[in-house]
Design a protein around this motif. Structure first.
Motif, PDB file in Angstrom:
ATOM      1  N   THR A 151       0.828  -1.207   0.000  1.00 43.80           N
ATOM      2  CA  THR A 151       0.000   0.000   0.000  1.00 43.80           C
ATOM      3  C   THR A 151       0.864   1.259   0.000  1.00 43.80           C
ATOM      4  O   THR A 151       0.561   2.234  -0.682  1.00 43.80           O
ATOM      5  N   SER A 152       1.972   1.222   0.738  1.00 36.91           N
ATOM      6  CA  SER A 152       2.847   2.399   0.808  1.00 36.91           C
ATOM      7  C   SER A 152       3.604   2.631  -0.497  1.00 36.91           C
ATOM      8  O   SER A 152       4.170   3.697  -0.695  1.00 36.91           O
ATOM      9  N   HIS A 153       3.610   1.641  -1.376  1.00 38.17           N
ATOM     10  CA  HIS A 153       4.302   1.768  -2.658  1.00 38.17           C
ATOM     11  C   HIS A 153       3.321   1.885  -3.829  1.00 38.17           C
ATOM     12  O   HIS A 153       3.690   1.611  -4.969  1.00 38.17           O
ATOM     13  N   ALA A 154       2.094   2.265  -3.577  1.00 36.61           N
ATOM     14  CA  ALA A 154       1.120   2.431  -4.658  1.00 36.61           C
ATOM     15  C   ALA A 154       1.660   3.446  -5.663  1.00 36.61           C
ATOM     16  O   ALA A 154       2.267   4.440  -5.288  1.00 36.61           O
ATOM     17  N   HIS A 155       1.447   3.170  -6.931  1.00 39.62           N
ATOM     18  CA  HIS A 155       1.894   4.025  -8.044  1.00 39.62           C
ATOM     19  C   HIS A 155       3.419   4.088  -8.139  1.00 39.62           C
ATOM     20  O   HIS A 155       3.965   5.054  -8.652  1.00 39.62           O
ATOM     21  N   PHE A 194      12.682  -4.655 -10.702  1.00 38.39           N
ATOM     22  CA  PHE A 194      11.752  -3.667 -10.165  1.00 38.39           C
ATOM     23  C   PHE A 194      10.401  -3.905 -10.819  1.00 38.39           C
ATOM     24  O   PHE A 194      10.294  -3.948 -12.037  1.00 38.39           O
ATOM     25  N   ILE A 195       9.370  -4.063  -9.995  1.00 40.61           N
ATOM     26  CA  ILE A 195       8.035  -4.390 -10.490  1.00 40.61           C
ATOM     27  C   ILE A 195       7.085  -3.233 -10.235  1.00 40.61           C
ATOM     28  O   ILE A 195       7.011  -2.716  -9.115  1.00 40.61           O
ATOM     29  N   ASN A 196       6.341  -2.881 -11.267  1.00 44.05           N
ATOM     30  CA  ASN A 196       5.326  -1.839 -11.160  1.00 44.05           C
ATOM     31  C   ASN A 196       4.186  -2.376 -10.294  1.00 44.05           C
ATOM     32  O   ASN A 196       3.529  -3.353 -10.657  1.00 44.05           O
ATOM     33  N   VAL A 197       3.944  -1.747  -9.168  1.00 42.29           N
ATOM     34  CA  VAL A 197       2.925  -2.215  -8.224  1.00 42.29           C
ATOM     35  C   VAL A 197       1.539  -2.249  -8.876  1.00 42.29           C
ATOM     36  O   VAL A 197       0.730  -3.130  -8.588  1.00 42.29           O
ATOM     37  N   GLU A 198       1.277  -1.322  -9.783  1.00 37.85           N
ATOM     38  CA  GLU A 198      -0.035  -1.258 -10.446  1.00 37.85           C
ATOM     39  C   GLU A 198      -0.290  -2.476 -11.339  1.00 37.85           C
ATOM     40  O   GLU A 198      -1.436  -2.761 -11.677  1.00 37.85           O
ATOM     41  N   LYS A 199       0.755  -3.195 -11.730  1.00 34.44           N
ATOM     42  CA  LYS A 199       0.621  -4.357 -12.624  1.00 34.44           C
ATOM     43  C   LYS A 199       0.557  -5.684 -11.875  1.00 34.44           C
ATOM     44  O   LYS A 199       0.422  -6.738 -12.484  1.00 34.44           O
ATOM     45  N   ILE A 200       0.660  -5.646 -10.554  1.00 39.01           N
ATOM     46  CA  ILE A 200       0.627  -6.883  -9.773  1.00 39.01           C
ATOM     47  C   ILE A 200      -0.812  -7.383  -9.668  1.00 39.01           C
ATOM     48  O   ILE A 200      -1.705  -6.666  -9.245  1.00 39.01           O
ATOM     49  N   GLU A 201      -1.005  -8.640 -10.079  1.00 42.06           N
ATOM     50  CA  GLU A 201      -2.323  -9.272  -9.992  1.00 42.06           C
ATOM     51  C   GLU A 201      -2.468 -10.090  -8.723  1.00 42.06           C
ATOM     52  O   GLU A 201      -3.563 -10.210  -8.177  1.00 42.06           O
TER      53      GLU A 201
END
Length: 103
Positions: free
Chosen positions: A51-55, A83-90
């Motif tokens: 949650t703290s790493h949203a966006h 490095f993984i985009n948090v918005e793309k995590i399913e």
């Protein structure tokens, strides 16, 4: 009259490190599955970390990446860090519970 005070501080290796837990996880994105370690605050929850790493992007160390491109010759790729985009995590799941990082 001004008085100047200079302090000398010798920084030792590791002085600036924040203690972290290593959490072994499996992360599914729309294009790959990644197994590796996420470094969270000591005693912190993985959900709070996410949650703290949203966006933002999160670092995953000791990563093994499996691409879902359906090619017969596709194999996993090992990387020291991705490095993984948090918005793309399913989906994200624990593979091991936190281990306190040494040093």
């Amino acid at each position: 009259m001004a008085l100047l005070l200079f302090l000398y501080y010798e920084r030792k290796p590791g002085d600036m490190k924040v203690p972290k837990d290593q959490v072994k996880v499996k992360i599914k994105t729309e294009s790959a599955m990644v197994m590796g370690r996420v470094h969270t605050m000591v005693g912190g929850r993985l959900s709070d970390y996410m949650t703290s790493h949203a966006h933002k992007f999160i670092p995953v160390t000791d990563a093994e990446v499996f691409f879902s491109d359906n090619r017969l010759d596709s194999q996993s790729q090992k990387r020291e860090i991705v490095f993984i985009n948090v918005e793309k995590i399913e989906m994200i799941e624990y593979l091991e519970y936190p281990q306190k990082q040494k040093g």
